[in-house]
Design a protein around this motif. Sequence first.
Motif, mmCIF file in Angstrom:
data_model
loop_
_atom_site.group_PDB
_atom_site.id
_atom_site.type_symbol
_atom_site.label_atom_id
_atom_site.label_comp_id
_atom_site.label_asym_id
_atom_site.label_seq_id
_atom_site.Cartn_x
_atom_site.Cartn_y
_atom_site.Cartn_z
ATOM 1 N N GLU A 112 40.013 73.498 31.606
ATOM 2 C CA GLU A 112 40.123 73.813 33.030
ATOM 3 C C GLU A 112 41.578 73.861 33.478
ATOM 4 O O GLU A 112 41.913 74.510 34.467
ATOM 5 N N ARG A 113 42.468 73.197 32.723
ATOM 6 C CA ARG A 113 43.889 73.217 33.036
ATOM 7 C C ARG A 113 44.653 72.550 31.898
ATOM 8 O O ARG A 113 44.051 71.976 30.981
ATOM 9 N N TRP A 114 45.985 72.625 31.977
ATOM 10 C CA TRP A 114 46.843 71.962 30.998
ATOM 11 C C TRP A 114 48.154 71.584 31.649
ATOM 12 O O TRP A 114 48.516 72.094 32.711
ATOM 13 N N GLU A 115 48.857 70.677 31.006
ATOM 14 C CA GLU A 115 50.162 70.224 31.472
ATOM 15 C C GLU A 115 51.122 70.185 30.301
ATOM 16 O O GLU A 115 50.732 69.839 29.178
ATOM 17 N N ALA A 116 52.376 70.517 30.561
ATOM 18 C CA ALA A 116 53.419 70.442 29.545
ATOM 19 C C ALA A 116 54.465 69.429 29.967
ATOM 20 O O ALA A 116 54.789 69.315 31.155
ATOM 21 N N SER A 117 55.007 68.701 29.013
ATOM 22 C CA SER A 117 56.098 67.777 29.319
ATOM 23 C C SER A 117 57.358 68.568 29.649
ATOM 24 O O SER A 117 57.448 69.770 29.374
ATOM 25 N N ASP A 118 58.325 67.903 30.227
ATOM 26 C CA ASP A 118 59.563 68.581 30.617
ATOM 27 C C ASP A 118 60.235 69.262 29.428
ATOM 28 O O ASP A 118 60.824 70.340 29.572
ATOM 29 N N LEU A 120 58.716 70.450 26.768
ATOM 30 C CA LEU A 120 57.770 71.383 26.135
ATOM 31 C C LEU A 120 57.328 70.942 24.741
ATOM 32 O O LEU A 120 56.904 71.764 23.926
ATOM 33 N N ARG A 121 57.360 69.652 24.496
ATOM 34 C CA ARG A 121 56.897 69.150 23.202
ATOM 35 C C ARG A 121 55.540 68.454 23.298
ATOM 36 O O ARG A 121 54.871 68.284 22.268
ATOM 37 N N THR A 122 55.128 68.082 24.479
ATOM 38 C CA THR A 122 53.846 67.411 24.656
ATOM 39 C C THR A 122 52.974 68.246 25.582
ATOM 40 O O THR A 122 53.351 68.517 26.723
ATOM 41 N N TRP A 123 51.830 68.668 25.064
ATOM 42 C CA TRP A 123 50.910 69.520 25.815
ATOM 43 C C TRP A 123 49.558 68.826 25.937
ATOM 44 O O TRP A 123 48.949 68.477 24.928
ATOM 45 N N THR A 124 49.114 68.626 27.171
ATOM 46 C CA THR A 124 47.838 67.948 27.421
ATOM 47 C C THR A 124 46.850 68.945 28.004
ATOM 48 O O THR A 124 47.134 69.598 29.017
ATOM 49 N N PRO A 199 60.061 72.105 20.779
ATOM 50 C CA PRO A 199 59.583 72.724 22.016
ATOM 51 C C PRO A 199 58.904 74.062 21.735
ATOM 52 O O PRO A 199 59.314 74.803 20.842
ATOM 53 N N GLN A 200 57.865 74.366 22.518
ATOM 54 C CA GLN A 200 57.179 75.644 22.377
ATOM 55 C C GLN A 200 56.521 76.001 23.705
ATOM 56 O O GLN A 200 55.671 75.268 24.207
ATOM 57 N N LEU A 201 56.921 77.127 24.287
ATOM 58 C CA LEU A 201 56.360 77.558 25.567
ATOM 59 C C LEU A 201 54.986 78.185 25.418
ATOM 60 O O LEU A 201 54.131 78.055 26.296
ATOM 61 N N ALA A 202 54.733 78.858 24.307
ATOM 62 C CA ALA A 202 53.552 79.720 24.179
ATOM 63 C C ALA A 202 52.298 79.007 23.701
ATOM 64 O O ALA A 202 51.325 79.666 23.326
ATOM 65 N N VAL A 203 52.265 77.688 23.716
ATOM 66 C CA VAL A 203 51.099 76.961 23.216
ATOM 67 C C VAL A 203 49.788 77.455 23.839
ATOM 68 O O VAL A 203 48.818 77.728 23.113
#
Length: 297
Positions: A112-118, A120-124, A199-203
């Motif tokens: 339903e949604r996601w969050e990225a750390s500042d 861009l290494r942690t994606w929830t 870091p990865q923006l395109a996850v």
Amino acid sequence: MSEIKEHPYIATLKEQLVDRKIDRREFLRTSTLLGLSATAAYGFLGRVTGRSFVSPARADMPMGGNLRIGQRILDLSSPHTYSWFEETVTRQVCEYVTQTGHDNVTRPSLAERWEASDDLRTWTFYLRQNVKWHDGRPLVADDVIWNLRHALDPATGSSMVGLMKGYMLNEVGDSVELWDANAIEKVDDHTFRLNAKAPQLAVPEHFFHYPMLILDPAEKGHFGAGSNGTGAFELKEYTVGEGAHLTPRQDYWGEGPYVADLRFIDLGDDVSAQVAALASKQIDGLYEVRIGSLDTV
């Protein structure tokens, strides 16, 4: 559910859009990858440009009827190893965590949604809590985690390895493995996290890579007629080189399904046969039309 937190770089993107340092496509793609909803992104774009951006209302689509599509029917038995784009049949039964649209905006699907750390290494990722498999079992984080591990296992042979290798995997001799034991983390029954080494923006886009369909772990990566899924249709029949028949599920968690009977018919590679089938109304559409056939079509 945790409090929704906007990624700090979204404010920078908004400033850059206002100052015309980035175009609208870059703003839409990047801001939505960072977790801004498509509705909010388009809304801000509209305020800046003075134009109205409204997506078509799928709820206004008619319901019912039959649909027949001409398309090659290849071996569908191992979705995570697909090396071609004609996975259209499988994606009626199984779905993706995210979905990237024709506007290059990545939207939630099973998540339903996601969050990225500042950094861009942690994606929830937060899964929808109303999704159920066809057998009635709820979709949970363990299901998605199994699929990720299966796709990233070099023994599976998925192109997901090459796609995510730079931030999720380490080379070990001639093979690869997850870079850390906690690289894929279960937070709770409906939340999972990727802890990347870089870091990865395109996850979120990578979760819509065509072989990254979410399969029932009980089927161990295999797919066929009668397979369990979370999608709007059930695969009733399927024969390589001939066709596939799908029927709608009335208990689907999302919008639709919009047709009462869905068939894919393999017409081979003969363009003249494909066009003839379309002209004689044996089919309603073609998956692909070669450039040389456009005038004829």
